[in-house]
Design an enzyme around this catalytic site. Structure first.
Site, PDB file in Angstrom:
ATOM      1  N   GLU A 189      64.297  42.144  20.306  1.00 25.86           N
ATOM      2  CA  GLU A 189      65.183  42.905  21.194  1.00 25.86           C
ATOM      3  C   GLU A 189      65.249  42.206  22.539  1.00 25.86           C
ATOM      4  O   GLU A 189      64.191  41.888  23.096  1.00 25.86           O
ATOM      5  CB  GLU A 189      64.672  44.339  21.329  1.00 25.86           C
ATOM      6  CG  GLU A 189      64.766  45.068  19.990  1.00 25.86           C
ATOM      7  CD  GLU A 189      64.324  46.522  20.028  1.00 25.86           C
ATOM      8  OE1 GLU A 189      63.901  46.996  21.093  1.00 25.86           O
ATOM      9  OE2 GLU A 189      64.407  47.179  18.989  1.00 25.86           O
ATOM     10  N   HIS A 194      68.653  50.148  21.093  1.00 24.27           N
ATOM     11  CA  HIS A 194      67.390  50.876  21.336  1.00 24.27           C
ATOM     12  C   HIS A 194      67.574  51.950  22.430  1.00 24.27           C
ATOM     13  O   HIS A 194      66.944  51.894  23.487  1.00 24.27           O
ATOM     14  CB  HIS A 194      66.264  49.901  21.715  1.00 24.27           C
ATOM     15  CG  HIS A 194      64.902  50.458  21.442  1.00 24.27           C
ATOM     16  ND1 HIS A 194      63.828  49.674  21.071  1.00 24.27           N
ATOM     17  CD2 HIS A 194      64.429  51.728  21.490  1.00 24.27           C
ATOM     18  CE1 HIS A 194      62.761  50.434  20.911  1.00 24.27           C
ATOM     19  NE2 HIS A 194      63.093  51.693  21.164  1.00 24.27           N
TER      20      HIS A 194
HETATM   21  C1  GLV Z   1      61.016  54.313  22.490  1.00 20.80           C
HETATM   22  O1  GLV Z   1      61.251  53.555  21.591  1.00 20.80           O
HETATM   23  C2  GLV Z   1      59.779  55.023  22.601  1.00 20.80           C
HETATM   24  O2  GLV Z   1      58.805  54.656  21.930  1.00 20.80           O
HETATM   25  O3  GLV Z   1      59.730  55.988  23.401  1.00 20.80           O
END
Ligand code: GLV
Length: 336
Positions: free
Chosen positions: A274, A293
């Site tokens: 990412e 994400h």
């Molecule tokens: C995001 O991916 C989290 O773990 O809060």
């Protein structure tokens, strides 16, 4: 000459925080915020941890053994603004007597909403249809065979990981009249009764589900949990949704599965790397819905996450046990 005693404790924050959270932190401590969008360089992090009392970080900051070993004796808490913390070497922190904290609970419903939104968008091909309209490709007024998707109402959903977020997804699925199957390392009979969820092994879940949604943390045991062999068990009409961590799915195998039609589509919020490379072959496929994400990204929830991360720091630096302590074993080490 000895340096004079410090009056205010120091906190380094690796990202800009919502104002409310930042002001709260500043009311208590001397705060330095990394001002860029990209994470601070590793060398800077290694320098910073030598002199700070608290570190507030994101999942994009790699807080490994080297960083933790570099920490000075003042560092009491590593406060992650996320529920997942696979970027932090928790054992190394425990060995040094440092609290590691996260932000569970406040993001559960927002993340479950997003997983469900991604499921619906993928099933009904909404992003592809949006590109079609904007791209000037809409020529016939209404086509009987145009953009045919998969029904969601009344179908079977398989939830891998029935923790906080997985069970919030199950509640949404119930509202869509779905049959809910789940697999987890632990069976939860109370939730089964409450949600009408059926416990099955992973293979059965993959064979029987029309929608498979992943809600497990990234651990050595969940790395490539969804691999070629398991993708081959899924139905040809199945949709895979991943809002957990990218490496839980073998992306190369997923590409093959989508390209060759072993499964119907995938909605992916998380990726092996990412940001994912724009040349990632998965992005060339119309049956992939891609997001960056953002499952917990609502204005309210991101503010709550930042506030919780700040509360964890305040508790730790004021001598209390932080409310969202991940490494409870550290209490023995600290004699607490
Ligand atoms: C995001 O991916 C989290 O773990 O809060």
């Amino acid at each position: 000459m000895r340096s004079p005693p410090r009056t205010r404790k120091k906190v380094f924050v690796t990202t800009r925080l919502p104002e409310e959270a930042l002001n709260l932190l500043k009311s208590k401590f001397e705060v330095e915020v990394w001002p860029e969008e990209t994470p601070p360089p590793r060398s800077l992090l290694i320098e910073k941890v030598k002199e700070i009392d608290g570190l507030c970080c994101l999942l994009t900051d790699k807080i490994d053994e080297e960083v933790i070993e570099a920490a000075g004796e003042n560092l009491k808490v590593i406060s992650q603004v996320a529920v997942g913390y696979d970027n932090i070497d928790v054992e190394a922190a425990t060995r040094k007597g440092i609290y590691v904290t996260n932000t569970p609970g406040v993001l559960t419903d927002t993340t479950a909403d997003f997983a469900f939104a991604l499921l619906m968008a993928t099933a009904r091909r909404i992003p592809e249809a949006d590109r079609y309209v904007r791209g000037g490709k809409w020529k016939i007024p209404w086509g009987l065979m145009m953009f045919l998707g998969q029904d969601v109402w009344g179908k079977t959903i398989g939830i891998i990981g029935l923790g906080r977020i997985g069970s919030a997804v199950a509640r949404r699925a119930k509202g869509m009249n779905m049959r809910v199957l789940y697999y987890d390392i632990r069976r939860n009979e109370k939730l089964e009764r409450e949600l009408g969820a059926e416990y099955v092994d992973l293979e059965t879940l993959l064979r029987k589900s029309d929608f498979v949604t992943i809600h497990v943390p990234l651990l050595p045991s969940t790395y490539h949990l969804i691999n070629e062999e398991r993708l081959r068990l899924m139905k040809p009409n199945a949709v895979l949704i991943n809002t957990s961590r990218g490496p839980v799915v073998d992306e190369k195998a997923l590409y093959k599965a989508l390209k060759e039609g072993w499964i119907w589509a995938a909605g992916l919020d998380v990726w092996t790397e990412e940001p994912t490379d724009p040349k990632n072959p998965l992005l060339k496929l119309d049956n992939v819905v891609a997001t960056p994400h953002i499952a917990s990204a609502s204005i309210e929830t991101r503010t709550k996450m930042a506030l919780l991360a700040v509360e964890n720091i305040i508790a730790a630096l004021e001598g209390r046990v932080p409310p969202n302590l991940v490494n409870k074993e550290v209490l023995e080490k600290r004699g607490g």
